[in-house]
Scaffold this active site. Sequence first.
Site, mmCIF file in Angstrom:
data_model
loop_
_atom_site.group_PDB
_atom_site.id
_atom_site.type_symbol
_atom_site.label_atom_id
_atom_site.label_comp_id
_atom_site.label_asym_id
_atom_site.label_seq_id
_atom_site.Cartn_x
_atom_site.Cartn_y
_atom_site.Cartn_z
ATOM 1 N N TYR A 120 13.777 13.554 10.939
ATOM 2 C CA TYR A 120 14.048 15.044 10.289
ATOM 3 C C TYR A 120 13.208 15.867 11.162
ATOM 4 O O TYR A 120 12.688 16.840 10.499
ATOM 5 C CB TYR A 120 13.110 14.645 8.977
ATOM 6 C CG TYR A 120 13.517 13.796 7.817
ATOM 7 C CD1 TYR A 120 14.181 12.511 8.171
ATOM 8 C CD2 TYR A 120 13.985 14.164 6.507
ATOM 9 C CE1 TYR A 120 14.728 11.702 7.089
ATOM 10 C CE2 TYR A 120 14.408 13.389 5.575
ATOM 11 C CZ TYR A 120 14.877 12.161 5.918
ATOM 12 O OH TYR A 120 15.408 11.427 5.042
ATOM 13 N N LYS A 164 11.737 -0.155 14.525
ATOM 14 C CA LYS A 164 12.966 -0.622 15.455
ATOM 15 C C LYS A 164 12.794 -0.502 17.029
ATOM 16 O O LYS A 164 13.459 0.231 17.672
ATOM 17 C CB LYS A 164 14.268 0.077 14.995
ATOM 18 C CG LYS A 164 15.611 -0.256 15.449
ATOM 19 C CD LYS A 164 16.033 -1.533 14.703
ATOM 20 C CE LYS A 164 17.253 -2.288 15.476
ATOM 21 N NZ LYS A 164 17.901 -3.466 14.837
ATOM 22 N N ASP A 195 15.290 -4.084 10.110
ATOM 23 C CA ASP A 195 16.208 -4.692 9.489
ATOM 24 C C ASP A 195 15.860 -6.004 8.676
ATOM 25 O O ASP A 195 16.241 -6.255 7.742
ATOM 26 C CB ASP A 195 17.378 -4.808 10.531
ATOM 27 C CG ASP A 195 17.121 -5.153 11.705
ATOM 28 O OD1 ASP A 195 15.483 -5.276 12.012
ATOM 29 O OD2 ASP A 195 17.934 -5.500 12.530
ATOM 30 N N ASP A 219 12.560 6.449 3.850
ATOM 31 C CA ASP A 219 13.305 6.983 2.933
ATOM 32 C C ASP A 219 14.268 6.074 2.150
ATOM 33 O O ASP A 219 14.364 5.830 1.159
ATOM 34 C CB ASP A 219 14.311 8.244 3.306
ATOM 35 C CG ASP A 219 15.054 8.813 2.233
ATOM 36 O OD1 ASP A 219 14.853 9.011 1.267
ATOM 37 O OD2 ASP A 219 16.351 9.210 2.766
ATOM 38 N N ASP A 223 14.257 3.721 -1.641
ATOM 39 C CA ASP A 223 15.230 3.655 -2.704
ATOM 40 C C ASP A 223 15.599 1.895 -2.800
ATOM 41 O O ASP A 223 15.845 1.473 -3.751
ATOM 42 C CB ASP A 223 16.652 4.182 -2.273
ATOM 43 C CG ASP A 223 16.503 5.630 -2.812
ATOM 44 O OD1 ASP A 223 15.279 6.284 -2.866
ATOM 45 O OD2 ASP A 223 17.492 6.407 -2.829
HETATM 46 C C1 IPM Z 1 13.580 11.813 -0.783
HETATM 47 C C2 IPM Z 1 14.821 12.430 -0.595
HETATM 48 C C3 IPM Z 1 14.791 13.660 0.525
HETATM 49 C C4 IPM Z 1 14.317 12.877 1.926
HETATM 50 C C5 IPM Z 1 15.905 14.464 0.846
HETATM 51 C C6 IPM Z 1 16.310 14.941 -0.710
HETATM 52 C C7 IPM Z 1 15.547 15.677 1.724
HETATM 53 O O1 IPM Z 1 15.720 11.694 -0.443
HETATM 54 O O2 IPM Z 1 12.487 12.544 -0.968
HETATM 55 O O3 IPM Z 1 13.372 10.648 -0.632
HETATM 56 O O4 IPM Z 1 15.073 12.465 2.371
HETATM 57 O O5 IPM Z 1 13.149 12.748 2.207
HETATM 58 MN MN MN Z 2 15.066 9.371 -0.505
#
Ligand code: IPM
Ligand code: MN
Length: 328
Positions: A120, A164, A195, A219, A223
Amino acid sequence: MSGQGSKRVAVVAGDGIGPEVVESALEVLDAAGADLDLVQVEVGLGRWKRTGEAMGDEDLETIKRCDCVLFGAITTPPDPGYRSVLLRLRRALDLYANIRPFQSQELDFIIVRENTEGLYSGLEEVGEKEARTMRVITRQGSERIAEAACDMAAKRRRLTIIHKSNVLKSDWFFLQVCREVAERRGVPYEDMLVDAAAYNLVRNPRRFDVLVTTNLFGDILSDEAAGIIGSLGLCASANLGKTHALFEPIHGSAPDIAGKGIANPVGAIRSAAMMMEWLGDAEMAHRIEGAVSRALAAGVRTPDLGGSGRTADVTEAVAGYLRSEERG
Ligand code: IPM
Ligand code: MN
Ligand code: NAD
């Protein structure tokens, strides 16, 4: 909701389900008796469509003058000309530690994600024949995220450094720095390739306690962790720096369910609880968490959890428990 000496909170509702879940979090804060001075700040895609600008310098100044930010979600179109407002905020406020707790009746672990560098970095170019993104890992950036993770692991069980390093030299560097910090702090640690970590999270999530990792891996694993807990809609986060802080659910603007009144507000409510703890009211944070657990246990659930409840039903249930406690 405001009185003398109240904390000033910038409220960024954002796009899609952002305003729906933020409204819910604000109602719960009110029911809990929070004394806050709320400053609404309109930024995001909606603002960009209306004015041609997603966030102005004056919005950033307003936000900086507040004690912290309560954030919903923002839509980021995949257009190379559009700069994500959330990334701008994390950068501008130097919110380097993204703390993402994952808790359910069976599970309890925390992902500590480096939030300002890695892939990022923003150092990118898109040409006719190729596109590049520079992955930047600095000693200072790695040290401070490792310190933040060690602060937590020292009070819990242990740290897992996720990387990694078998492929990426930058992650070999990240791993060395994290190891040095954990050694210096006397925190028990292990390390794991990302992984394998993705696999083990699904196979045996209980083995994890505090995970520290770089920006993009954090990130993606977040999820995944949300899926293991049961829904993205349950999960909260804090973005912390030395002087600023921003609290937000980990999910996005969910355009597929926006406007339907069925978004799960729990991630936003839990983010509000994390905010109250950061503002110094751990007791209120604890009460809010307790009310959320009671509502979920009573079966008040949105469709992402297999329920038939609406956002407003969950909000009312949580707020109702808090108000009855206040009276009792
Ligand atoms: C998160 C989101 C953000 C990220 C995006 C929207 C820029 O996915 O906060 O998890 O990648 O950090
Ligand atoms: Mn995210
Ligand atoms: P998303 O997190 O918005 O949604 C993924 C899936 O989870 C969808 O099916 C959605 O309906 C579901 N979901 C998410 N939150 C939920 C909730 N509270 N209750 C019930 N279901 C929920 O991810 P996406 O669809 O890939 O992204 C949509 C937009 O959000 C994109 O523009 C992306 O850039 C942005 N985004 C923003 C943030 C943020 O502002 N913090 C975070 C992630 C994604």
